[in-house]
Design a protein around this motif. Structure first.
Motif, PDB file in Angstrom:
ATOM      1  N   VAL A  35      38.427  53.238  44.722  1.00 48.04           N
ATOM      2  CA  VAL A  35      38.882  52.614  45.968  1.00 48.04           C
ATOM      3  C   VAL A  35      38.168  51.284  46.202  1.00 48.04           C
ATOM      4  CG1 VAL A  35      38.951  52.869  48.474  1.00 48.04           C
ATOM      5  CG2 VAL A  35      39.560  54.801  47.011  1.00 48.04           C
ATOM      6  N   CYS A  36      36.854  51.293  46.118  1.00 48.59           N
ATOM      7  CA  CYS A  36      36.108  50.058  46.386  1.00 48.59           C
ATOM      8  C   CYS A  36      36.338  49.018  45.288  1.00 48.59           C
ATOM      9  CB  CYS A  36      34.621  50.375  46.509  1.00 48.59           C
ATOM     10  SG  CYS A  36      34.199  51.436  47.919  1.00 48.59           S
ATOM     11  N   GLY A  37      36.362  49.453  44.030  1.00 48.44           N
ATOM     12  CA  GLY A  37      36.564  48.511  42.945  1.00 48.44           C
ATOM     13  C   GLY A  37      37.940  47.881  42.973  1.00 48.44           C
ATOM     14  N   MET A  38      38.965  48.693  43.245  1.00 46.94           N
ATOM     15  CA  MET A  38      40.327  48.156  43.275  1.00 46.94           C
ATOM     16  C   MET A  38      40.524  47.223  44.457  1.00 46.94           C
ATOM     17  SD  MET A  38      43.935  50.235  43.356  1.00 46.94           S
ATOM     18  CE  MET A  38      43.586  51.002  41.784  1.00 46.94           C
ATOM     19  N   MET A  39      40.067  47.612  45.631  1.00 46.81           N
ATOM     20  CA  MET A  39      40.253  46.764  46.801  1.00 46.81           C
ATOM     21  C   MET A  39      39.423  45.487  46.704  1.00 46.81           C
ATOM     22  SD  MET A  39      40.426  49.622  49.832  1.00 46.81           S
ATOM     23  CE  MET A  39      40.935  48.428  51.051  1.00 46.81           C
ATOM     24  N   GLY A  55      53.459  42.176  53.638  1.00 48.04           N
ATOM     25  CA  GLY A  55      52.112  41.694  53.891  1.00 48.04           C
ATOM     26  C   GLY A  55      51.174  42.094  52.778  1.00 48.04           C
ATOM     27  N   PRO A  56      49.905  41.704  52.860  1.00 43.33           N
ATOM     28  CA  PRO A  56      48.958  42.011  51.774  1.00 43.33           C
ATOM     29  C   PRO A  56      48.736  43.502  51.574  1.00 43.33           C
ATOM     30  CG  PRO A  56      47.838  41.090  53.698  1.00 43.33           C
ATOM     31  CD  PRO A  56      49.297  40.912  53.930  1.00 43.33           C
ATOM     32  N   TYR A  57      48.735  44.293  52.665  1.00 47.41           N
ATOM     33  CA  TYR A  57      48.527  45.735  52.515  1.00 47.41           C
ATOM     34  C   TYR A  57      49.727  46.400  51.846  1.00 47.41           C
ATOM     35  CZ  TYR A  57      44.667  44.949  55.741  1.00 47.41           C
ATOM     36  OH  TYR A  57      43.518  44.492  56.323  1.00 47.41           O
ATOM     37  N   ARG A  58      50.924  45.958  52.229  1.00 51.66           N
ATOM     38  CA  ARG A  58      52.119  46.522  51.616  1.00 51.66           C
ATOM     39  C   ARG A  58      52.245  46.112  50.161  1.00 51.66           C
ATOM     40  NH1 ARG A  58      58.308  46.010  54.023  1.00 51.66           N
ATOM     41  NH2 ARG A  58      59.267  47.490  52.547  1.00 51.66           N
ATOM     42  N   ILE A  59      51.891  44.888  49.849  1.00 45.54           N
ATOM     43  CA  ILE A  59      51.911  44.446  48.449  1.00 45.54           C
ATOM     44  C   ILE A  59      50.932  45.266  47.621  1.00 45.54           C
ATOM     45  CG2 ILE A  59      51.346  42.520  46.934  1.00 45.54           C
ATOM     46  CD1 ILE A  59      52.378  40.636  49.076  1.00 45.54           C
ATOM     47  N   THR A 106      50.640  46.514  43.526  1.00 44.45           N
ATOM     48  CA  THR A 106      49.405  46.520  42.748  1.00 44.45           C
ATOM     49  C   THR A 106      48.966  47.926  42.378  1.00 44.45           C
ATOM     50  OG1 THR A 106      48.748  44.526  43.954  1.00 44.45           O
ATOM     51  CG2 THR A 106      47.048  45.670  42.693  1.00 44.45           C
ATOM     52  N   LEU A 107      48.985  48.829  43.329  1.00 40.45           N
ATOM     53  CA  LEU A 107      48.514  50.186  43.061  1.00 40.45           C
ATOM     54  C   LEU A 107      49.350  50.913  42.015  1.00 40.45           C
ATOM     55  CD1 LEU A 107      46.509  52.405  43.735  1.00 40.45           C
ATOM     56  CD2 LEU A 107      47.965  53.077  45.654  1.00 40.45           C
TER      57      LEU A 107
END
Length: 302
Positions: A111-115, A203-207, A212-213
């Motif tokens: 989680v931390c590395g990906m974000m 938005g960035p969260y939806r992208i 990305t995920l």
């Protein structure tokens, strides 16, 4: 009257009709291919042989192991080693604690590395390169220098002898490499993909959640597989921050098989190692299947 004799000159076939000459590489064996196969086979033997020897020793009689060749084939088979392994230590508790610590640390790392990589590589901000360099400096920081400060801090905030006391430093020291792997992968995603999603109103969260995920499944599996070995075998953090028997992980629990004057019950220890390694092997098989599925899905989409 003179007679002229005409001789028919044979017409050479056209170049297009001639069969192509076999290349030189086909007329002799491919040395590089043979050599690569030999090297791969040697690596496979080196990797598999310790596991086979571990299992054979776990079913070997104690006297046979002590008096005979330790690396030879067993002359008798017994399951008493597994009975002694369960009797001398609480293997189930050790496996459960290791699974909790490994899963918790892996979740934090992913989680931390990906974000973090998403913010640095995709979103971008001022001094993002400096932040990336600061994270990468953490790769060269030795683990031992954090033991005493962490022990003092855990004592002050009453976090000593808990699962988070092991999970937090394990995730922290593994985060720089995970962030580097995610950043490298995000750099290969075309910028046009993000621009098209932004034009559609994402938005960035939806992208991150929709683009990305899902595309990072193979990278997530790689990060988990690489760090799980280090976390599963961790001894230094568990030995420093764990004080009770109920929170001992597998490396700490294996100390129970060392008796008085340093005498070690090797066959029972090998039996315990066989039992404790099995969950990690099963997890790796599942992750390997997930990686293959991700590669096949990406190939089909392409």
């Amino acid at each position: 009257m003179s007679t002229q004799t005409f001789t028919r000159t044979p017409i050479a076939p056209a170049k297009e009709d001639r069969p192509p000459a076999p290349p030189a590489a086909r007329r002799r064996p491919n040395i590089h291919r043979v050599l690569s196969r030999v090297i791969v086979l040697a690596i496979a033997v080196v990797q598999v042989y310790p596991l086979v020897w571990l299992f054979l020793t776990s079913v070997r009689d104690e006297q046979d192991f002590a008096s005979g060749n330790p690396f030879g084939l067993p002359t008798s088979f017994t399951l008493d080693n597994y009975a002694r392994a369960f009797g001398q230590g609480d293997i189930g508790t050790y496996i459960l604690n290791s699974l909790i610590v490994t899963a918790g640390a892996d979740v934090l790392i992913v989680v931390c590395g990906m974000m973090g990589a998403y913010a640095i590589e995709v979103l971008g901000f001022r001094f993002s390169n400096a932040v990336r360099a600061l994270f990468l400096i953490g790769i060269i920081v030795p683990v031992q220098i954090a033991l005493v400060p962490l022990f003092i801090d855990y004592t002050r905030i009453d976090l000593l002898d808990t699962y988070p006391s092991m999970i937090i430093p394990l995730a922290g020291f593994s985060l720089p490499m995970a962030l580097y792997l995610f950043s490298s992968f995000f750099g290969y995603i075309p910028r046009e993909t993000y621009e098209a999603a932004s034009l559609d109103g994402a938005g960035p969260y939806r992208i991150f959640a929709r683009i990305t995920l899902p595309m990072s499944v193979n990278t997530v599996v790689t990060v988990v597989m690489v760090n799980s070995i280090f976390i599963w075998n961790d001894f230094i953090f568990a030995n420093t921050f764990v004080l009770s028997e109920d929170l001992k992980t597998i490396p700490l629990g294996l100390q129970n098989y060392i008796g008085a004057m340093g005498k070690t019950d090797w066959t029972a220890t090998f039996a315990a190692v066989c039992v404790t390694v099995t969950p990690l092997l099963l997890v790796f098989l599942v992750l390997n299947k997930a990686m293959i599925y991700g590669l096949e899905s990406g190939a089909n989409k392409g």
